[in-house]
Design an enzyme around this catalytic site. Structure first.
Site, PDB file in Angstrom:
ATOM      1  N   ARG A 100      -4.411  13.266  14.870  1.00  0.00           N
ATOM      2  CA  ARG A 100      -5.124  11.977  14.771  1.00  0.00           C
ATOM      3  C   ARG A 100      -5.485  11.596  13.341  1.00  0.00           C
ATOM      4  O   ARG A 100      -6.355  10.779  13.111  1.00  0.00           O
ATOM      5  CB  ARG A 100      -6.371  11.953  15.645  1.00  0.00           C
ATOM      6  CG  ARG A 100      -6.041  12.136  17.106  1.00  0.00           C
ATOM      7  CD  ARG A 100      -7.214  11.838  18.003  1.00  0.00           C
ATOM      8  NE  ARG A 100      -6.811  12.105  19.374  1.00  0.00           N
ATOM      9  CZ  ARG A 100      -6.806  13.311  19.910  1.00  0.00           C
ATOM     10  NH1 ARG A 100      -7.211  14.351  19.210  1.00  0.00           N
ATOM     11  NH2 ARG A 100      -6.403  13.482  21.146  1.00  0.00           N
ATOM     12  N   GLU A 102       9.319  -6.836  -7.848  1.00  0.00           N
ATOM     13  CA  GLU A 102       7.947  -6.841  -7.305  1.00  0.00           C
ATOM     14  C   GLU A 102       6.928  -7.050  -8.429  1.00  0.00           C
ATOM     15  O   GLU A 102       5.901  -7.713  -8.232  1.00  0.00           O
ATOM     16  CB  GLU A 102       7.639  -5.540  -6.549  1.00  0.00           C
ATOM     17  CG  GLU A 102       8.594  -5.198  -5.401  1.00  0.00           C
ATOM     18  CD  GLU A 102       8.462  -6.096  -4.164  1.00  0.00           C
ATOM     19  OE1 GLU A 102       7.528  -6.928  -4.090  1.00  0.00           O
ATOM     20  OE2 GLU A 102       9.314  -5.952  -3.260  1.00  0.00           O
ATOM     21  N   LYS A 138      -2.465  -5.354  -6.790  1.00  0.00           N
ATOM     22  CA  LYS A 138      -2.285  -5.028  -5.373  1.00  0.00           C
ATOM     23  C   LYS A 138      -3.589  -4.476  -4.789  1.00  0.00           C
ATOM     24  O   LYS A 138      -3.999  -4.851  -3.685  1.00  0.00           O
ATOM     25  CB  LYS A 138      -1.140  -4.032  -5.155  1.00  0.00           C
ATOM     26  CG  LYS A 138      -1.008  -3.670  -3.665  1.00  0.00           C
ATOM     27  CD  LYS A 138       0.348  -3.262  -3.206  1.00  0.00           C
ATOM     28  CE  LYS A 138       0.351  -3.110  -1.684  1.00  0.00           C
ATOM     29  NZ  LYS A 138       1.589  -2.551  -1.156  1.00  0.00           N
ATOM     30  N   GLU A 186      -4.407  -7.006   6.491  1.00  0.00           N
ATOM     31  CA  GLU A 186      -3.604  -8.234   6.487  1.00  0.00           C
ATOM     32  C   GLU A 186      -3.931  -9.190   7.621  1.00  0.00           C
ATOM     33  O   GLU A 186      -3.080  -9.573   8.412  1.00  0.00           O
ATOM     34  CB  GLU A 186      -2.088  -7.897   6.488  1.00  0.00           C
ATOM     35  CG  GLU A 186      -1.253  -9.097   6.088  1.00  0.00           C
ATOM     36  CD  GLU A 186       0.169  -8.756   5.635  1.00  0.00           C
ATOM     37  OE1 GLU A 186       0.397  -7.676   5.079  1.00  0.00           O
ATOM     38  OE2 GLU A 186       1.031  -9.613   5.850  1.00  0.00           O
ATOM     39  N   ARG A 209      -3.933 -10.850   2.315  1.00  0.00           N
ATOM     40  CA  ARG A 209      -2.956  -9.839   1.891  1.00  0.00           C
ATOM     41  C   ARG A 209      -1.531 -10.376   1.944  1.00  0.00           C
ATOM     42  O   ARG A 209      -0.648  -9.892   1.229  1.00  0.00           O
ATOM     43  CB  ARG A 209      -3.110  -8.567   2.739  1.00  0.00           C
ATOM     44  CG  ARG A 209      -2.186  -7.434   2.291  1.00  0.00           C
ATOM     45  CD  ARG A 209      -2.571  -6.070   2.847  1.00  0.00           C
ATOM     46  NE  ARG A 209      -1.590  -5.062   2.451  1.00  0.00           N
ATOM     47  CZ  ARG A 209      -1.754  -3.765   2.550  1.00  0.00           C
ATOM     48  NH1 ARG A 209      -2.879  -3.282   3.023  1.00  0.00           N
ATOM     49  NH2 ARG A 209      -0.797  -2.928   2.171  1.00  0.00           N
ATOM     50  N   ASN A 250       3.512 -11.325  -0.157  1.00  0.00           N
ATOM     51  CA  ASN A 250       4.857 -11.654   0.326  1.00  0.00           C
ATOM     52  C   ASN A 250       5.482 -12.831  -0.402  1.00  0.00           C
ATOM     53  O   ASN A 250       6.435 -13.429   0.091  1.00  0.00           O
ATOM     54  CB  ASN A 250       4.816 -11.945   1.836  1.00  0.00           C
ATOM     55  CG  ASN A 250       4.567 -10.680   2.620  1.00  0.00           C
ATOM     56  OD1 ASN A 250       4.959  -9.593   2.196  1.00  0.00           O
ATOM     57  ND2 ASN A 250       3.895 -10.803   3.742  1.00  0.00           N
ATOM     58  N   HIS A 291      16.554  -5.047  -1.621  1.00  0.00           N
ATOM     59  CA  HIS A 291      15.328  -5.794  -1.356  1.00  0.00           C
ATOM     60  C   HIS A 291      14.886  -6.620  -2.572  1.00  0.00           C
ATOM     61  O   HIS A 291      14.622  -7.818  -2.455  1.00  0.00           O
ATOM     62  CB  HIS A 291      14.233  -4.812  -0.943  1.00  0.00           C
ATOM     63  CG  HIS A 291      12.918  -5.456  -0.670  1.00  0.00           C
ATOM     64  ND1 HIS A 291      12.702  -6.286   0.402  1.00  0.00           N
ATOM     65  CD2 HIS A 291      11.743  -5.410  -1.354  1.00  0.00           C
ATOM     66  CE1 HIS A 291      11.450  -6.708   0.376  1.00  0.00           C
ATOM     67  NE2 HIS A 291      10.847  -6.202  -0.682  1.00  0.00           N
TER      68      HIS A 291
HETATM   69  N1  LIG Z   1       4.226   0.759   2.564  1.00  0.00           N
HETATM   70  C1  LIG Z   1       4.357  -0.345   1.866  1.00  0.00           C
HETATM   71  O1  LIG Z   1       3.378  -1.054   1.589  1.00  0.00           O
HETATM   72  C2  LIG Z   1       5.713  -0.734   1.379  1.00  0.00           C
HETATM   73  C3  LIG Z   1       5.839  -1.745   0.425  1.00  0.00           C
HETATM   74  C4  LIG Z   1       7.115  -2.029  -0.067  1.00  0.00           C
HETATM   75  C5  LIG Z   1       8.210  -1.323   0.407  1.00  0.00           C
HETATM   76  N2  LIG Z   1       8.045  -0.357   1.347  1.00  0.00           N
HETATM   77  C6  LIG Z   1       9.177   0.420   1.847  1.00  0.00           C
HETATM   78  O2  LIG Z   1       9.710   1.172   0.757  1.00  0.00           O
HETATM   79  C7  LIG Z   1      11.083   1.430   0.997  1.00  0.00           C
HETATM   80  C8  LIG Z   1      11.846   1.179  -0.277  1.00  0.00           C
HETATM   81  O3  LIG Z   1      11.363   2.059  -1.273  1.00  0.00           O
HETATM   82  P1  LIG Z   1      12.234   2.406  -2.565  1.00  0.00           P
HETATM   83  O4  LIG Z   1      12.732   1.159  -3.160  1.00  0.00           O
HETATM   84  O5  LIG Z   1      11.433   3.346  -3.358  1.00  0.00           O
HETATM   85  O6  LIG Z   1      13.518   3.093  -1.935  1.00  0.00           O
HETATM   86  P2  LIG Z   1      13.895   4.621  -1.604  1.00  0.00           P
HETATM   87  O7  LIG Z   1      12.726   5.399  -1.197  1.00  0.00           O
HETATM   88  O8  LIG Z   1      15.054   4.571  -0.682  1.00  0.00           O
HETATM   89  O9  LIG Z   1      14.395   5.156  -3.020  1.00  0.00           O
HETATM   90  C9  LIG Z   1      15.529   4.585  -3.610  1.00  0.00           C
HETATM   91  C10 LIG Z   1      16.534   5.648  -4.026  1.00  0.00           C
HETATM   92  O10 LIG Z   1      16.086   6.293  -5.211  1.00  0.00           O
HETATM   93  C11 LIG Z   1      16.099   7.700  -5.043  1.00  0.00           C
HETATM   94  N3  LIG Z   1      15.058   8.218  -5.935  1.00  0.00           N
HETATM   95  C12 LIG Z   1      13.728   8.239  -5.739  1.00  0.00           C
HETATM   96  N4  LIG Z   1      13.099   8.636  -6.851  1.00  0.00           N
HETATM   97  C13 LIG Z   1      14.056   8.877  -7.774  1.00  0.00           C
HETATM   98  C14 LIG Z   1      14.025   9.306  -9.126  1.00  0.00           C
HETATM   99  N5  LIG Z   1      12.882   9.492  -9.781  1.00  0.00           N
HETATM  100  N6  LIG Z   1      15.215   9.449  -9.775  1.00  0.00           N
HETATM  101  C15 LIG Z   1      16.387   9.177  -9.140  1.00  0.00           C
HETATM  102  N7  LIG Z   1      16.472   8.763  -7.865  1.00  0.00           N
HETATM  103  C16 LIG Z   1      15.308   8.616  -7.198  1.00  0.00           C
HETATM  104  C17 LIG Z   1      15.876   7.898  -3.588  1.00  0.00           C
HETATM  105  O11 LIG Z   1      16.327   9.157  -3.174  1.00  0.00           O
HETATM  106  C18 LIG Z   1      16.711   6.751  -3.007  1.00  0.00           C
HETATM  107  O12 LIG Z   1      18.075   7.084  -2.969  1.00  0.00           O
HETATM  108  C19 LIG Z   1      11.497   0.568   2.164  1.00  0.00           C
HETATM  109  O13 LIG Z   1      11.629   1.363   3.298  1.00  0.00           O
HETATM  110  C20 LIG Z   1      10.336  -0.404   2.331  1.00  0.00           C
HETATM  111  O14 LIG Z   1      10.157  -0.817   3.668  1.00  0.00           O
HETATM  112  C21 LIG Z   1       6.824  -0.050   1.825  1.00  0.00           C
HETATM  113 ZN   LIG Z   2       8.903  -6.389  -1.378  1.00  0.00          ZN
END
Ligand SMILES: NC(=O)c1ccc[n+]([C@@H]2O[C@H](COP(=O)([O-])OP(=O)(O)OC[C@H]3O[C@@H](n4cnc5c(N)ncnc54)[C@H](O)[C@@H]3O)[C@@H](O)[C@H]2O)c1
Ligand SMILES: [Zn+2]
Length: 360
Positions: free
Chosen positions: A119, A183, A225, A235, A239, A243, A263
């Site tokens: 939990r 972003e 943020k 949200e 919040r 977007n 993205h």
């Molecule tokens: N929780 C939230 O508020 C929120 C906000 C925005 C996005 N997201 C989520 O985040 C995700 C996208 O995150 P992302 O863009 O970090 O993608 P990701 O986690 O897929 O990472 C991108 C790539 O980079 C690699 N990587 C990570 N760190 C590295 C490093 N230091 N050196 C080399 N490679 C590295 C990863 O293995 C992956 O292949 C999506 O699933 C999205 O829905 C969540």
């Molecule tokens: Zn985004």
């Protein structure tokens, strides 16, 4: 080292930002528990694991790691189950900390595993992509995808600490860096206080990962943020300004099956369309809309809607999204750079016009 506070009463936490923090993260995690399960993926483990793990040992933490397969397609319940299995097998109790060590995918999985184990246990976020450092690691949204839609399964669960070591970004592929930059530009557009002007001065340095510029941009992004999250944690209203650019951005990702556009690239195009709509509906001066487009282009991000993406398909995707959320098509629009609001009365013909104005 710099730090920013997220003030949420008993759920408050620090975001630690700087170069070379991985080695020190153990000490920061140890303040929250004596035992941690690190959730990561093969690439991050291989590239940066030793620096983190050495610090965990030095801090006297008992720890193990779970290495998940890489990629958005593995942001699912099977990955959450892998983390849960390790927690159960290891006999972790409610005082443990789950450490998410990776990009947004790993962070969202680790956060949700922590939110649901017994939990709710603590989660420490160690974001290793620029996008994760400026966005996903802060604010407490956790979760995974469902075959029928992105991020459909999840919960709000704030981290106990966020450690953003900007030196890990050196190994990030350029396209991933750009997703984070999109972003960052979003924060510049929606928040007052001159961050947009800072980016106009420094966007090339940011994209080139100049340490001082990156540290400053990560800090300001997290501050912006954090303030939005504090004003509306779950949200119910404000919040949603985070977007900006995402209404059309998500539609682009949907119609291209999440394969052709990352993205950040889709959001960059979405911000250009939103800038035009802001001119049409909120009095954003044309020269400021042009500044937004110019900044996007200087970063090397796309600012125009490719010809092969049809307006009808985009509208359909937005309508579908609207129905899924039982509401209206919502746009975050600007009255000036740094001033934004949520607008729900944008008509189909206005959206169509704005898309056409931003055609390649
Ligand atoms: N929780 C939230 O508020 C929120 C906000 C925005 C996005 N997201 C989520 O985040 C995700 C996208 O995150 P992302 O863009 O970090 O993608 P990701 O986690 O897929 O990472 C991108 C790539 O980079 C690699 N990587 C990570 N760190 C590295 C490093 N230091 N050196 C080399 N490679 C590295 C990863 O293995 C992956 O292949 C999506 O699933 C999205 O829905 C969540
Ligand atoms: Zn985004």
């Amino acid at each position: 080292m710099i730090r920013e506070r997220v003030d949420l009463g008993s759920r408050s936490y620090w975001i630690e930002i700087g170069a070379g923090l991985l080695e020190k993260a153990g000490g920061m995690i140890a303040r929250h528990g004596a035992r941690t399960l690190v959730v990561t993926n093969r690439r991050v483990d291989r590239l940066h694991g030793q620096r983190l793990y050495g610090g965990l040992d030095k801090a006297g933490l008992r720890w193990e790691k779970v290495i998940l397969p890489e990629g958005e397609e593995h942001k699912n319940m099977a990955s959450v189950a892998r983390a849960h299995d390790a927690l159960v097998r290891g006999g972790y109790d409610r005082g443990c900390v789950v450490t998410g060590f990776g990009g947004g995918v790993v962070g969202d999985i680790a956060g949700f595993a922590a939110a649901t184990y017994m939990r709710g246990v603590k989660v420490a976020q160690i974001p290793t992509t620029l996008l994760a450092q400026v966005d996903s690691s802060v604010g407490g949204k956790t979760g995974v995808n469902h075959p029928k839609g992105k991020n459909l399964i999840g919960s709000f669960h704030q981290p106990c600490v966020v450690v953003a070591d900007i030196s890990v970004l050196d190994t990030l592929p350029a396209a991933e860096t750009l997703c984070g930059v999109a972003e960052v530009i979003k924060y510049g557009a929606i928040a007052p206080g001159g961050f947009f002007q800072f980016l106009e001065k420094n966007v090339e340095r940011l994209c080139g990962l100049a340490p001082k510029t990156v540290a400053s941009a990560v800090r300001t992004s997290c501050r912006i943020k954090a303030d939005v999250v504090v004003s509306d944690e779950q949200e119910s209203g404000r919040r949603a300004i985070l977007n900006f650019g995402h209404t059309v951005g998500h539609a682009i990702e949907t119609v291209t099956g999440y394969k052709q556009y990352r993205h950040g690239h889709a959001v960059a195009i979405g911000m250009s369309v939103a800038a035009t709509l802001s001119e049409m509906k909120c009095g954003l001066p044309a020269k400021d809309a042009a500044r937004i487009r110019r900044l996007i282009q200087r970063a090397g991000l796309p600012a125009q809607v490719p010809a092969r993406i049809k307006t009808g398909a985009l509208l359909k995707a937005m309508e579908h999204d609207k129905k899924a959320k039982a509401g209206r098509i919502r746009f975050v629009l600007l009255s000036s750079i740094g001033e934004c609001g949520i607008v729900e009365d944008v008509t189909t013909s206005q959206i169509t016009e704005a898309i056409e104005i931003n055609r390649l």
